[in-house]
Scaffold this motif. Structure first.
Motif, mmCIF file in Angstrom:
data_model
loop_
_atom_site.group_PDB
_atom_site.id
_atom_site.type_symbol
_atom_site.label_atom_id
_atom_site.label_comp_id
_atom_site.label_asym_id
_atom_site.label_seq_id
_atom_site.Cartn_x
_atom_site.Cartn_y
_atom_site.Cartn_z
ATOM 1 N N ASP A 1 6.868 -5.089 -3.632
ATOM 2 C CA ASP A 1 7.317 -3.564 -3.425
ATOM 3 C C ASP A 1 7.913 -3.725 -4.755
ATOM 4 O OD1 ASP A 1 9.086 -5.578 -3.000
ATOM 5 O OD2 ASP A 1 9.596 -5.051 -0.447
ATOM 6 N N GLY A 2 8.039 -4.412 -5.469
ATOM 7 C CA GLY A 2 8.819 -4.430 -6.813
ATOM 8 C C GLY A 2 10.275 -5.564 -6.544
ATOM 9 N N SER A 3 10.091 -6.550 -5.840
ATOM 10 C CA SER A 3 10.496 -7.705 -4.965
ATOM 11 C C SER A 3 10.216 -8.842 -6.663
ATOM 12 C CB SER A 3 10.495 -8.200 -4.017
ATOM 13 O OG SER A 3 11.009 -7.751 -2.758
ATOM 14 N N LYS A 4 11.591 -9.002 -6.991
ATOM 15 C CA LYS A 4 11.000 -10.810 -7.664
ATOM 16 C C LYS A 4 11.302 -12.576 -7.241
ATOM 17 C CE LYS A 4 9.891 -7.265 -10.925
ATOM 18 N NZ LYS A 4 8.797 -7.180 -11.323
ATOM 19 N N ALA B 1 17.997 -25.125 0.622
ATOM 20 C CA ALA B 1 17.522 -23.560 1.239
ATOM 21 C C ALA B 1 16.611 -23.327 0.835
ATOM 22 C CB ALA B 1 18.388 -22.292 1.714
ATOM 23 N N VAL B 2 14.720 -22.941 1.430
ATOM 24 C CA VAL B 2 13.679 -22.736 0.176
ATOM 25 C C VAL B 2 14.184 -20.820 0.125
ATOM 26 C CG1 VAL B 2 11.061 -22.102 0.234
ATOM 27 C CG2 VAL B 2 12.579 -23.745 2.040
ATOM 28 N N ASN B 3 14.482 -21.511 -1.307
ATOM 29 C CA ASN B 3 14.283 -19.676 -1.829
ATOM 30 C C ASN B 3 13.508 -19.273 -1.791
ATOM 31 O OD1 ASN B 3 17.347 -20.395 -2.379
ATOM 32 N ND2 ASN B 3 16.410 -21.047 -4.419
ATOM 33 N N LEU B 4 12.758 -17.970 -1.595
ATOM 34 C CA LEU B 4 11.860 -17.644 -1.702
ATOM 35 C C LEU B 4 12.064 -16.019 -3.031
ATOM 36 C CD1 LEU B 4 10.969 -16.774 1.711
ATOM 37 C CD2 LEU B 4 10.704 -18.645 -0.024
ATOM 38 N N TYR B 5 12.765 -15.016 -2.252
ATOM 39 C CA TYR B 5 12.506 -13.738 -3.759
ATOM 40 C C TYR B 5 13.655 -13.302 -3.234
ATOM 41 C CZ TYR B 5 11.889 -11.300 1.161
ATOM 42 O OH TYR B 5 11.844 -10.830 2.126
ATOM 43 N N GLN B 6 14.551 -11.585 -4.718
ATOM 44 C CA GLN B 6 15.564 -10.748 -4.663
ATOM 45 C C GLN B 6 14.744 -9.930 -4.256
ATOM 46 O OE1 GLN B 6 17.043 -11.293 -8.197
ATOM 47 N NE2 GLN B 6 18.413 -9.379 -7.811
ATOM 48 N N ASN B 7 14.987 -8.957 -2.991
ATOM 49 C CA ASN B 7 14.829 -7.567 -1.827
ATOM 50 C C ASN B 7 15.001 -6.660 -3.229
ATOM 51 O OD1 ASN B 7 15.149 -5.395 -0.079
ATOM 52 N ND2 ASN B 7 13.563 -7.344 0.582
ATOM 53 N N ALA B 8 13.645 -6.170 -2.966
ATOM 54 C CA ALA B 8 13.799 -4.735 -3.554
ATOM 55 C C ALA B 8 14.174 -4.002 -2.194
ATOM 56 C CB ALA B 8 12.917 -4.449 -4.523
ATOM 57 N N ARG B 9 13.775 -2.674 -2.970
ATOM 58 C CA ARG B 9 14.288 -1.670 -2.251
ATOM 59 C C ARG B 9 13.588 -0.314 -2.206
ATOM 60 N NH1 ARG B 9 20.330 -0.729 1.141
ATOM 61 N NH2 ARG B 9 19.573 -1.346 3.137
ATOM 62 N N GLN C 1 1.007 -1.531 -0.303
ATOM 63 C CA GLN C 1 -0.351 0.016 0.247
ATOM 64 C C GLN C 1 1.254 0.724 -0.145
ATOM 65 O OE1 GLN C 1 -3.930 0.041 0.118
ATOM 66 N NE2 GLN C 1 -3.207 2.213 -0.415
ATOM 67 N N GLN C 2 1.811 1.125 1.085
ATOM 68 C CA GLN C 2 2.706 2.683 0.944
ATOM 69 C C GLN C 2 3.886 3.063 -0.548
ATOM 70 O OE1 GLN C 2 5.650 1.769 4.007
ATOM 71 N NE2 GLN C 2 4.367 3.032 5.545
ATOM 72 N N VAL C 3 4.156 1.466 -0.876
ATOM 73 C CA VAL C 3 4.542 1.716 -2.715
ATOM 74 C C VAL C 3 4.021 2.085 -3.336
ATOM 75 C CG1 VAL C 3 5.427 0.873 -4.450
ATOM 76 C CG2 VAL C 3 6.793 -0.245 -2.266
ATOM 77 N N GLU C 4 2.337 1.722 -3.886
ATOM 78 C CA GLU C 4 0.819 2.072 -4.507
ATOM 79 C C GLU C 4 0.895 3.574 -4.392
ATOM 80 O OE1 GLU C 4 -1.340 -0.579 -4.191
ATOM 81 O OE2 GLU C 4 -1.465 -1.835 -5.155
ATOM 82 N N ASN C 5 0.809 3.742 -3.076
ATOM 83 C CA ASN C 5 0.268 5.389 -2.922
ATOM 84 C C ASN C 5 1.497 6.355 -3.090
ATOM 85 O OD1 ASN C 5 -1.651 4.875 -1.472
ATOM 86 N ND2 ASN C 5 -1.026 5.128 0.998
ATOM 87 N N TYR C 6 2.708 6.060 -3.282
ATOM 88 C CA TYR C 6 3.806 6.674 -3.903
ATOM 89 C C TYR C 6 4.281 6.602 -5.113
ATOM 90 C CZ TYR C 6 4.762 9.552 0.714
ATOM 91 O OH TYR C 6 3.938 10.584 1.761
ATOM 92 N N ASN C 7 3.644 5.987 -5.976
ATOM 93 C CA ASN C 7 3.695 5.713 -7.130
ATOM 94 C C ASN C 7 3.694 6.662 -8.141
ATOM 95 O OD1 ASN C 7 5.038 2.421 -7.506
ATOM 96 N ND2 ASN C 7 2.541 2.335 -7.769
ATOM 97 N N HIS C 8 4.102 7.588 -7.679
ATOM 98 C CA HIS C 8 4.045 8.450 -8.920
ATOM 99 C C HIS C 8 4.674 9.888 -8.061
ATOM 100 C CE1 HIS C 8 1.120 6.565 -11.667
ATOM 101 N NE2 HIS C 8 0.057 6.540 -10.801
#
Length: 552
Positions: free
Chosen positions: A338-341, A514-522, A281-288
């Motif tokens: 948040d853009g993580s993949k 290990a249980v691979n999950l995601y590549q973190n975004a910032r 939600q925070q990311v979407e609020n500032y997307n523009h």
């Protein structure tokens, strides 16, 4: 790097350098440096948010991101964080490498510690020796494994004085390697290779690095106001730093903020100049908004399965079941947002390329990132039968940040669909979570890794059975042999070395090390009057040396 992430290690000369590039972070999109400080600049203080607490300021024992990034702005090694395909000059103003690639000679600047003592080659000799000394218990000492006689010294079979480092004079430091290591220069930017003032270490003893006052610094800033447990501290300009005239800020104030709404309130009211966003939600609020910056990282986030404490995890079917039960697309899109993949492999995407091919794609094993709940349930039943159990009652340990809690709750909801599995979430302050990881006091732990430099070995090394960062205690003799070939037999043959690591990566993922999950975004909010920050996708992310705040 542990904390939000764990840390460190190579560089193939033909690799694509995008993962290594640092970004000149300017809200208006223009690179700034010290010489470009606006005449209208007024504020000399930057207010910065941190997700986790400091754990230590001892450069030999740092393993988590908050401590590493803070100390990277207060201490400096031989060379500094890389930008593009080069390294910044650090304490070493120049260096040369012998023709056989085994001897590095560094010519040092004449600079001082924050207490006025000169920084000399002897401080580097002592720093290297202290990191390798088994009494120090450095988790990252393996990064120096190519230094001559490392093996004997690290195992306590030889005195630290026999390590392959020397100081012919006060301002010449020499490192002798047991075998060539083409990426060695990149490793010298890491904290485990920082100089250390022996007089200060000896005087302080066990209290060394436990507070900001129990340390001395040789970088752009000194650290002030950390008593060992509090969640605020500052970087203050170091007048003894060799390039102090080009350091613009007088102070960077750090505030640990774990609650997303609290952080947002502080950012919007001007208490913070920067905010790491914690929710979709925070990311979407500032997307523009021009204040939003979406930074790519080379961080891999995953779950460690502690085979030492939970013997059932030695069963590969149980590990595979836990992996199949996770819908990574749902995790990154609906939970994180948040853009993580999703991770293609244990090694992050775009960390390293060879002949135009991304390592993560080369080493990809579909099953390590595939979601199939029916298959997960089938493998789980088979695995339980093989280990003679009807079910498992497990604890999933994570940080107490909003993001970590959300991910843990999602993992719990998915895993409890497996018959006979009960998962209890344990959320702890980052410092406590890291302590449990280091002491093997966990069943499953949500953690991650920052490789430090753009080479697959920097991540794959943590899966070797003898590596201190292998917290799952997963062991695969073929994997170990392949990594040994990559680092020794084929170290100077780029084709074979790359092939070794690709095979090793596939083994680690197929066997669910290990249980691979995601590549973190910032995703980060930054006030538009903040300029000159530098962000590195690998290593210690934030560099404040040339940052400044202009008049709004």
């Amino acid at each position: 790097m542990l904390g939000d992430y764990i840390m460190k290690k190579t560089f193939l000369s033909v690799m694509a350098l995008t993962a290594l590039s640092s970004l000149g972070l300017v809200a208006c999109g223009n690179q700034a440096n010290g010489s470009n400080l606006s005449n209208g600049a007024k504020s000399k203080t930057l207010n910065w948010m941190e997700k986790g607490n400091l754990r230590t300021l001892d450069p030999s024992t740092i393993v988590e991101s908050t401590s590493a990034e803070t100390l990277a702005n207060a201490d400096q090694g031989l060379l500094a964080n890389p930008k593009s395909n080069e390294l910044d000059s650090g304490v070493a103003k120049s260096y040369k490498v012998s023709k056989d690639g085994k001897t590095y000679t560094f010519n040092l600047r004449h600079e001082k510690w924050s207490n006025g003592d000169p920084v000399t080659a002897k401080d580097f000799v002592y720093g290297f020796q202290r990191s390798v000394n088994p009494k120090t218990a450095s988790q990252d000492s393996y990064i120096l494994d190519h230094v001559a006689n490392y093996s004997n010294v690290s195992k306590g079979k030889a005195p630290v004085s026999t390590l392959g480092v020397s100081a012919p004079n006060d301002y010449t430091f020499v490192v002798h390697l047991s075998k060539p290591q083409t990426y060695f220069k990149y490793l010298t930017a890491g904290s485990v290779m920082y100089p250390q003032n022996e007089k200060v270490v000896t005087k302080l003893g066990k209290s060394y690095g436990t507070t900001s006052q129990n340390q001395v610094y040789n970088g752009p800033y000194t650290i002030q106001g950390w008593n060992g447990t509090n969640d605020s501290w500052s970087l203050k300009k170091n007048p003894n730093y060799w390039n102090a005239k080009n350091v613009n800020l007088n102070q960077v104030k750090f505030h640990v903020v774990k609650d997303g709404q609290t952080g947002m309130n502080e950012y919007q009211t001007g208490m913070l100049d920067q905010l790491s966003l914690n929710s979709k939600q925070q990311v979407e609020n500032y997307n523009h908004s021009s204040e939003l910056h979406k930074f790519n990282t080379a961080n891999s986030d995953y779950v460690e399965l502690n085979q030492q404490k939970v013997s059932a995890f030695k069963n590969v079917k149980l590990r595979q079941a836990l992996s199949y039960a996770i819908d990574r697309n749902q995790l990154v899109n609906n939970v994180l947002g948040d853009g993580s993949k999703p991770l293609n492999s244990f090694v992050a995407n775009n960390l390293a390329k060879y002949k135009g091919k991304d390592f993560a794609n080369e080493a990809k094993v579909n099953s390590s990132s595939q979601y199939d709940m029916n298959k997960a349930k089938e493998l789980w039943k088979q695995g339980l039968k093989e280990v003679g159990k009807n079910g498992l009652d497990l604890k999933l340990t994570s940080d107490d940040s909003d993001t970590a809690k959300s991910v843990s709750e999602y993992m719990q909801s998915q895993w409890t669909k497996l018959p006979g599995l009960k998962v209890t979430n344990v959320s702890l302050p980052s410092q406590q979570r890291v302590s449990r990881l280091l002491s093997q006091n966990f069943d499953m732990c949500l953690t991650g890794w920052n490789p430090g430099i753009p080479d697959p070995s920097a991540t794959l090394d943590t899966r070797e059975s003898t590596n201190s960062m292998n917290f799952s205690k997963w062991k695969n003799t073929k994997f170990d042999a392949l990594m040994n070939d990559a680092e020794n037999t084929h170290s100077n043959d780029e084709n074979k070395r790359w092939d070794d690591m690709v095979k090793a990566g596939k083994l680690a993922d197929k066997d669910v090390s290990a249980v691979n999950l995601y590549q973190n975004a910032r995703p980060t909010l930054l006030k538009t009057n903040v300029h000159g920050l530098r962000y590195n996708s690998t290593g210690d992310s934030w560099d404040f040396a040339k940052a400044y705040v202009s008049d709004k």
